[in-house]
Design a protein around this motif. Sequence first.
Motif, mmCIF file in Angstrom:
data_model
loop_
_atom_site.group_PDB
_atom_site.id
_atom_site.type_symbol
_atom_site.label_atom_id
_atom_site.label_comp_id
_atom_site.label_asym_id
_atom_site.label_seq_id
_atom_site.Cartn_x
_atom_site.Cartn_y
_atom_site.Cartn_z
ATOM 1 N N ARG A 1 -7.901 -0.590 0.428
ATOM 2 C CA ARG A 1 -8.275 -2.004 0.466
ATOM 3 C C ARG A 1 -7.059 -2.887 0.718
ATOM 4 O O ARG A 1 -7.141 -3.900 1.433
ATOM 5 N N SER B 1 -7.547 -6.404 -5.210
ATOM 6 C CA SER B 1 -6.864 -5.116 -5.093
ATOM 7 C C SER B 1 -5.376 -5.291 -5.303
ATOM 8 O O SER B 1 -4.717 -4.485 -5.948
ATOM 9 N N GLU C 1 -11.644 -9.522 -2.147
ATOM 10 C CA GLU C 1 -11.497 -8.129 -2.571
ATOM 11 C C GLU C 1 -10.066 -7.669 -2.394
ATOM 12 O O GLU C 1 -9.505 -6.973 -3.220
ATOM 13 N N TRP D 1 -9.837 6.637 -7.266
ATOM 14 C CA TRP D 1 -9.954 5.191 -7.488
ATOM 15 C C TRP D 1 -8.735 4.461 -6.933
ATOM 16 O O TRP D 1 -8.841 3.422 -6.270
ATOM 17 N N ASN D 2 -7.541 4.994 -7.211
ATOM 18 C CA ASN D 2 -6.318 4.332 -6.773
ATOM 19 C C ASN D 2 -6.118 4.422 -5.265
ATOM 20 O O ASN D 2 -5.630 3.481 -4.634
ATOM 21 N N SER E 1 0.829 -1.206 0.000
ATOM 22 C CA SER E 1 0.000 0.000 0.000
ATOM 23 C C SER E 1 0.863 1.255 0.000
ATOM 24 O O SER E 1 0.541 2.239 -0.671
ATOM 25 N N MET F 1 -4.527 -5.649 -8.859
ATOM 26 C CA MET F 1 -4.746 -4.442 -9.654
ATOM 27 C C MET F 1 -3.757 -3.343 -9.318
ATOM 28 O O MET F 1 -3.726 -2.309 -9.967
ATOM 29 N N ALA F 2 -2.947 -3.572 -8.308
ATOM 30 C CA ALA F 2 -2.099 -2.490 -7.830
ATOM 31 C C ALA F 2 -1.052 -2.065 -8.845
ATOM 32 O O ALA F 2 -0.542 -0.959 -8.782
ATOM 33 N N GLU G 1 -8.499 4.445 -3.082
ATOM 34 C CA GLU G 1 -9.400 3.453 -2.504
ATOM 35 C C GLU G 1 -8.814 2.040 -2.618
ATOM 36 O O GLU G 1 -9.000 1.200 -1.735
ATOM 37 N N THR G 2 -8.082 1.797 -3.710
ATOM 38 C CA THR G 2 -7.393 0.519 -3.845
ATOM 39 C C THR G 2 -6.304 0.378 -2.782
ATOM 40 O O THR G 2 -6.128 -0.690 -2.184
#
Length: 855
Positions: A785, A806, A802, A778-779, A751, A809-810, A781-782
Amino acid sequence: MIHTKNLVCSCAIHGVLPRNLMMNSWVCLLVLGFIIFSMGITRAQVKPVFINCGSNSTTVNASGRIWVGDSSGNGDVSLSYSGSVMVVSVSASDVAYADLYRSIRIFNKTSNYSFRSVRPGNYFIRLHFHLFPDAAASTFGITANDFNFVAANHNLTDEIARRSNGSSSLIKEYFLNVSSTHGLWIEFAPTLGSFAFVNAIEIIPVAGELFLNPAGKGMETMYRVNVGGPEIESDQDDDDLWRKWEKDAVYMYSANTGSVIENTSAVSYSNGSNPTIAPISVYTDARTTSSANVLKPTLNISWKFEVDPKFQYLLRFHFCELLYSDPGQRFFMIYIDFKIVDDNFDVLARAGGKNKAYHQDYVVVVSEIKTLWVQLGPETYRTASDTKAILSGLEIFKIDLDEETLGSKSSKNSAMNISLGIIVGVLTAVIFLGLYIFFHRRCNKKTKKPEINTVTNLNPNPSTHWQPLVLLNLDRSASGNETPLSSTAIRIGRRFTITEIRSATNDFDESLIIGTGGFGKVYKAMIEEHVPVAVKRAHPNSEQGLTEFETEIEMLSKLRHRHLVPMIGYCDEKGEMILVYEYMANGTLRSHLYGSDQPHLSWKQRLVACIGAARGLHYLHTGGAERGIIHRDVKTTNILLDGDFVAKMADFGLSKTGPPVDHSHVSTVVRGSFGYLDPEYFRRQKLTQKSDVYSFGVVLFEVVCARAVIDPTLPRDQINLAEWAVRVQREGSFENIIDRRLQTDDYSQESLTMFGEIAEKCLADDRRNRPTMAEVLWNLETVLRLQESYMGVLNGEEPSDEGMRSSSMAEPLRLSLISEEEDDEADANPPEPTRLEESSLLSLDSIYRSHQREP
C-alpha cells in the motif's frame, strides 16, 4: 469395492495396482487367486438379482424388471428363518414400485437371506422399504457379510420422514465388495421385542472402475442428483445399473442463484469416464450461476444436504462444458462446508474438450454437524470470458474408513458395553504403557534412523473438515511401523498411464525440459486439447525418491489454494515416479531475479510475488490441516509464477505435519536447502512453523538484492546473504545492497525500509522473536500500500487515505513477541471457517478473502 487390506495383500508386493497387472496375462495368472478377492468379475458372469420379499410369485414386473418371490422356490436364494408375510394395499398412482410393495417380509428374530450365486466382486445392493400401519414400532439392524449397513435399534420410519421428501417409501443403496467365495448373506436383526421388515432386494453386479481404488469395504449412497435436469428413472440408466437420479431443486438454498443450460451438440465421455460412472443424460444439461435475479452477480449457488454425523462422505461432482471451446474461458470455485476445495476450476481443460463428461471426487469428514453444504461460485481473481460456475450432477456417498459400519454412531451404549469398554480400555492402557516404557528405553540407546513420511489415519476436528480421498486408512506392517503410502493410500486425481505421459512429452524429449532438481527433470507437456502441463519425472538415482513422491501426492491432493501449485495427477506405472502439475508459464521467482535471461521484475511486482507466497505459506500453517503443515523447503525456486505472475508455492516433498497443540515442535532429522535453513532447527533438530518464517526471510532479502543466497565468489563476509543483509540492515545502509536494476524512482524509500525490517525480523536467531506468517503477510500488504500510494503521487494523484494510514502504521512493525507455548498454540489452531448466514447467501468475494487470510 476394493478393501485396503485386500489391496495390500494382493498387490503391494508387485508395486502396481490390479488394473495394471491385468495388462500382462502371465502376471494376471500368477496373482489371479489374490485379485479375485478385490476386483470382482464382469456382469457377463454374474446376473443381477431382483427379489420380491414376502411373495411366492415368479414374475412381478416393476420398473422394467422381473422380480422373483423369495418363497417361490428359487434355489439361489434361501432364508434362515422365514418369519411372516404381510399383504397391504398400495396405490399404483402413489408409488412406482406398487406391485412390489404389496407384500412385506417380517422377522421377529434374526434371519439371513443367502445368495449363493453371488461371486466375489463389486455390487450395488438396494433394500426397499415401504411404510405400513405398524412400521413405526419396528427397530432393527442390517448386516451384509459382516459389514454393518444399518445400526441396531434403527427406526426406518424416522429416516423415511427425514429423507424421502414426503414419500412413504425409501430405497437404501449400498456399494459393497464381496470377497467371500461362499456368496452373499444379508442379515436382518430386530431389537428384542420388536421386528424387522423388507419389501424388496436388488443385487446389481458392477463391472469396471466405478470408484478408483475406493476406501474400505462398502459405502452408502446418500444422494444422487441430476443438477439442472429432469429426474432420471432407474430404467433409463445407460449401463443397466438401475440408478435413479433426483432433481436438484429440492436441495437448493435459493433457486434464484442458478439457471439451467442445455447442450447444443452430442456429449461424449472424457478419459476416465464411461456409462458406469454416470449415464450420458446427466451431462446433457447443467445448472450455472445466475446473475439476472439476484442482488449481486457474485453470489454463490448452494445446495444443502442432511447427513449422519461422525462419518466421511465421498462427494462426486459431474461436469460438462456445454458452451465454450477453448481452455481459460470459464473459471470458478468449489466450496464444501464453506471451505475452498478447488479454485481456478476450468471444466474444459480438465475434461479435455467441449461436451466431454468429466467427474471429480472429494471427501469431507463430518464430526458433529448434520448438514452438508455444497457451493459453487465465480472465480473473481482470474481473467476469463465467464466466471459463472457450472455443474451437471452430484453424488454423495457415506463411507467409514475406521470401522466396518455405516450405521449411525451413537454416544450412548448399553451398561454392558460401557463396562466392557472400561475394562478393555484399562487393560490396553496398562499394556501399552509397559510397551512404551520398554521400547522407549531401547530406542534411546540406539542411533536415530532416517525419518519416513507416511500418511496418518483420520483424526477429525470437532468441526467439519474437507480432505480429498488420498486417504487415509493405513494398515500396519508386522513390525508395527506404518506401511508406505504406495501400498495403502487411495488417491484421488488423474492417474496417467506411462503411454499418456510419453505421448505428452514426446517420449521425454530433452528439448522440452524446463527445470531440473534433486527429484529429477521437469518437462513442459501437452495433454488433451493442447492443455499445457508440467511433468516432473524422478530419475532412478533421485535424491528424494519414493517417500517424497508420496508425500507430495498426499499434500497436494488435500491442499487447495490460489497460491499453491495445483497437482493434476500422477503416474506410477513400471517403476516410474511422475507428477503432473498445472503449467506455470513464467517459471520460478528466482529466474526473474538473477541467473537467467528472463525479464526482471519491478519493485511492485516483487512485492506482489512475496505477498502471494506468504499467503500460500499462511494457508499451510493455519488452514491446510488440523495441525498445520510446515513446508520445510521455502526458497525462490519453489515459488512459481503463472501466466499472470501470480506466485504459487511448489514442491511439498519435504513437508511435515505440524506439532500437536500440546507440543512446541516436531522432532525430525534436518532437511532443507543450504542457505535457507533455520539455524535453530539445524542445531536442535526441532522443526516449527517459524523455520519456514526464517527461510522466507532469506527469500525476502534474495528478492530485493537479486543475488544467490550462498555465493563463494564474494568476499568472505558477503558469502552468506542472510548474515550479510542483516548486518547491513542493522547498520542502516540497506539501500546500498539492493538490486541495481531497481531505480530510485521505482520504489518508495518508506516501503523499502519497512521491507528490510520485516526480513530482519524473520531472521531472528530465537524463533520466539520471529513473527508468524500472518504477521509477515499483514506487514507486506502494508508495504505494498505504501508503494502504491507513492506511485500514485508520482503520477500526480492525491495521496489516498489508505496510503496515509499505511504510512502512519509503518512504524513500529505489527510483530507480536510471545512465548513459545503461546506461539505454538496460535499457529496450531486455525480460525473458525466462515458460516452461511440464514438470511442471505454469502458473497464469494467475502468468502475468498476470508480464506486468503484465514484459510
